[in-house]
Design an enzyme around this catalytic site. Structure first.
Site, PDB file in Angstrom:
ATOM      1  N   ASN A 205       0.925  -1.134   0.096  1.00  0.00           N
ATOM      2  CA  ASN A 205       0.050   0.100  -0.106  1.00  0.00           C
ATOM      3  C   ASN A 205       0.818   1.254  -0.111  1.00  0.00           C
ATOM      4  OD1 ASN A 205       0.409   1.126   2.835  1.00  0.00           O
ATOM      5  ND2 ASN A 205      -0.230  -1.109   3.142  1.00  0.00           N
ATOM      6  N   ASP A 274      -4.068  -6.192   4.934  1.00  0.00           N
ATOM      7  CA  ASP A 274      -5.124  -7.226   5.601  1.00  0.00           C
ATOM      8  C   ASP A 274      -5.412  -8.355   4.939  1.00  0.00           C
ATOM      9  OD1 ASP A 274      -6.217  -4.997   7.180  1.00  0.00           O
ATOM     10  OD2 ASP A 274      -7.181  -3.869   5.385  1.00  0.00           O
ATOM     11  N   LYS A 284      10.406 -17.167  -8.759  1.00  0.00           N
ATOM     12  CA  LYS A 284       9.558 -16.332  -9.639  1.00  0.00           C
ATOM     13  C   LYS A 284       8.372 -17.188 -10.503  1.00  0.00           C
ATOM     14  CE  LYS A 284       9.772 -12.550 -13.237  1.00  0.00           C
ATOM     15  NZ  LYS A 284      10.318 -11.910 -14.110  1.00  0.00           N
ATOM     16  N   PHE A 325      -4.827   3.237  14.771  1.00  0.00           N
ATOM     17  CA  PHE A 325      -4.696   4.486  13.776  1.00  0.00           C
ATOM     18  C   PHE A 325      -5.909   3.853  12.684  1.00  0.00           C
ATOM     19  CE2 PHE A 325      -1.942   8.116  13.343  1.00  0.00           C
ATOM     20  CZ  PHE A 325      -1.228   8.033  14.628  1.00  0.00           C
ATOM     21  N   LYS A 344     -14.205   0.834  15.526  1.00  0.00           N
ATOM     22  CA  LYS A 344     -12.981  -0.014  15.613  1.00  0.00           C
ATOM     23  C   LYS A 344     -12.411  -0.073  16.976  1.00  0.00           C
ATOM     24  CE  LYS A 344     -11.030   0.343  11.805  1.00  0.00           C
ATOM     25  NZ  LYS A 344     -10.428   0.636  10.582  1.00  0.00           N
ATOM     26  N   LYS A 348     -11.430  -3.604  18.409  1.00  0.00           N
ATOM     27  CA  LYS A 348     -10.100  -4.101  18.500  1.00  0.00           C
ATOM     28  C   LYS A 348      -9.481  -4.071  19.978  1.00  0.00           C
ATOM     29  CE  LYS A 348      -8.406  -2.906  13.914  1.00  0.00           C
ATOM     30  NZ  LYS A 348      -7.492  -3.326  13.189  1.00  0.00           N
TER      31      LYS A 348
HETATM   32  O1  C5P Z   1      -8.868  -2.687  10.832  1.00  0.00           O
HETATM   33  P1  C5P Z   1      -8.048  -1.458  10.303  1.00  0.00           P
HETATM   34  O2  C5P Z   1      -6.756  -2.062   9.286  1.00  0.00           O
HETATM   35  O3  C5P Z   1      -8.778  -0.344   9.757  1.00  0.00           O
HETATM   36  O4  C5P Z   1      -7.225  -1.091  11.619  1.00  0.00           O
HETATM   37  C1  C5P Z   1      -6.337  -0.281  11.573  1.00  0.00           C
HETATM   38  C2  C5P Z   1      -5.518  -0.096  12.809  1.00  0.00           C
HETATM   39  O5  C5P Z   1      -5.198  -1.649  13.086  1.00  0.00           O
HETATM   40  C3  C5P Z   1      -4.172   0.419  12.613  1.00  0.00           C
HETATM   41  O6  C5P Z   1      -3.535   0.843  13.851  1.00  0.00           O
HETATM   42  C4  C5P Z   1      -3.110  -0.833  12.193  1.00  0.00           C
HETATM   43  O7  C5P Z   1      -1.860  -0.460  12.451  1.00  0.00           O
HETATM   44  C5  C5P Z   1      -3.905  -1.995  12.758  1.00  0.00           C
HETATM   45  N1  C5P Z   1      -3.565  -3.278  12.203  1.00  0.00           N
HETATM   46  C6  C5P Z   1      -3.055  -4.431  12.956  1.00  0.00           C
HETATM   47  N2  C5P Z   1      -3.117  -5.684  12.145  1.00  0.00           N
HETATM   48  C7  C5P Z   1      -3.623  -5.575  10.740  1.00  0.00           C
HETATM   49  C8  C5P Z   1      -4.331  -4.453  10.288  1.00  0.00           C
HETATM   50  C9  C5P Z   1      -4.280  -3.397  10.947  1.00  0.00           C
HETATM   51  O8  C5P Z   1      -2.880  -4.251  13.801  1.00  0.00           O
HETATM   52  N3  C5P Z   1      -3.701  -6.759  10.174  1.00  0.00           N
END
Ligand code: C5P
Length: 413
Positions: A205, A274, A284, A325, A344, A348
């Site tokens: 990303n 994600d 490759k 974040f 969120k 979390k």
């Molecule tokens: O669920 P989302 O990706 O929107 O959440 C963002 C937050 O979760 C950020 O703080 C990111 O660093 C963290 N994150 C994580 N592990 C992931 C995806 C996001 O800790 N696989």
């Protein structure tokens, strides 16, 4: 504080006796080291009279004190201030040159470095000077000025050394700050993870890690020890952090888990992918073997932050404090952004979420600025920004540092 004042040969050197006087009046001990050209512009006697100390400028002279002069002075100093800092001295510091007494002592000096540049506008604007200043700032040096105004060459522009009064004010303001995170350890994640498809391809990303690096810097500024677990960055790792590289989401989870127990606070700024391929092809993958369409199967990556939240809840521990974040697309609707942030937060199980709406100008990836809402699990909401990522990061950490979880808990040993 014990201040080593380095004076280089800008015309503003003539103001340094006044600077020494003001620093001493503010309660500091001051010793002066000069370049030879500085002494063409300011009298050694004046500097020795106001500082009450010999002015040092020769690398090889009979010793004033016992020991190796430049090392003694470098170890003595609690802060090094170069005023005026000429383009030449800035360039030498950026390169690590030590060809006179001043640059030798500065190279050996572990104390924080402050620079008050003073030079002609064109020299200040020159790409070489810009790059040298950026390099020093990235290593942790702080700048005071330069200011805009009349210059010695008769022109007007940016390049004038800040007035001694303003230099002293800037130092005093910085040192009067409450180092609210002194003795605390902050673990910050930053950058974009890469989820490898094969030996040469990956999913990622556009995050540059600028926000995470700003958070790391802000934590250092508040006196914390900082562990920076970083994936791929478009900016340099700041000096003074313990840096741990983790390329993928799984690697980042491993790194975070292995350092979590040392942390009072975890700030997850990283843009963690994600989804990832369930496995990585060892070599490759040849496009001839794939054909016209490559149908990928992707699986979810571990949610690192949610995992930390779950572990903490399960163990009943109060630490580490967890801040996440969230980059959202709320179309400029603050209520919607708040709702998304609160969802969120509870998903979390963390203590705070900084949510930014990437559809609002000035927020989000890659840019220099940010703005958004810092939403706490206890209901508090603080709009932060618009401002530079550094400004938003320090506002965020100041809010978080005053949270009951940090204030109430004694620092970890
Ligand atoms: O669920 P989302 O990706 O929107 O959440 C963002 C937050 O979760 C950020 O703080 C990111 O660093 C963290 N994150 C994580 N592990 C992931 C995806 C996001 O800790 N696989």
């Amino acid at each position: 504080m014990r201040i080593l004042l380095g004076v280089s040969g800008g015309i503003a050197a003539y103001k340094t006796p006044d600077l020494v006087r003001r620093l001493k009046r503010a309660g500091h001990e001051v010793r002066v080291a000069c370049t030879h050209s500085a002494l063409e512009l300011v009298s050694r006697t004046a500097l020795e009279t106001v500082s009450g100390e010999p002015v040092l400028f020769e690398t090889f002279t009979p010793r004033v004190h016992a020991g190796v002069e430049h090392i003694d002075l470098a170890s003595w100093a609690e802060l090094a201030l170069v005023a005026p800092a000429t383009a030449n001295v800035i360039a030498k510091l950026a390169c690590g040159l030590a060809d006179d007494f001043l640059t030798t002592v500065l190279l050996a000096c572990p104390a924080p470095l402050w620079l008050a540049p003073g030079m002609n506008t064109r020299m200040w604007d020159h790409p070489a000077t810009r790059a040298n200043v950026a390099c020093l700032v990235e290593r942790g040096a702080r700048l005071i000025g330069p200011d805009e105004g009349e210059l010695a060459c008769g022109t007007t522009g940016v390049g004038r050394m800040s007035e001694p009064e303003r230099i002293v004010e800037a130092l005093q303001a910085h040192h009067a700050r409450d180092l609210v995170l002194r003795g605390r350890t902050v673990l910050v994640t930053a950058g974009a993870t890469r989820e490898p498809l094969d030996a040469v391809r990956f999913l990622s990303n556009p995050s540059t890690g600028r926000m995470g690096v700003a958070v790391a810097r802000a934590a250092l500024d508040l006196g914390a020890r900082v562990i920076l677990v970083h994936a791929h960055l478009g900016v340099k790792v700041p000096a003074g952090v313990e840096a741990v590289f983790a390329s993928s989401a799984v690697a980042m989870q491993g790194a975070v888990l292995s350092h979590r127990d040392r942390a009072d606070l975890v700030v997850m700024t990283a843009a963690v992918g994600d989804f990832m391929p369930p496995e990585t092809a060892p070599g490759k993958v040849k496009k001839e073997d794939v054909g016209e369409t490559w149908n990928l199967t992707l699986v979810r990556t571990p949610d690192i932050l949610a995992g930390l939240g779950q572990d903490r809840e399960r163990s009943g521990a109060r630490r580490p404090l967890l801040v996440g974040f969230a980059a959202e697309t709320a179309g400029g609707d603050q209520d919607r952004l708040l709702t998304l942030a609160r969802q969120k937060l509870s998903r979390k199980r963390c203590d705070a979420i900084f949510a930014n709406d990437v559809q609002v100008p000035g927020a989000g990836f890659a840019g220099d600025t940010n703005l958004g809402l810092l939403v706490f699990a206890d209901g508090r909401v603080h709009p932060l920004g618009p401002g530079t990522k550094d400004q938003v990061a320090s506002a965020l950490l100041s809010e978080v540092a005053s949270s009951p979880g940090i204030v109430a808990a004694p620092p970890l040993p």
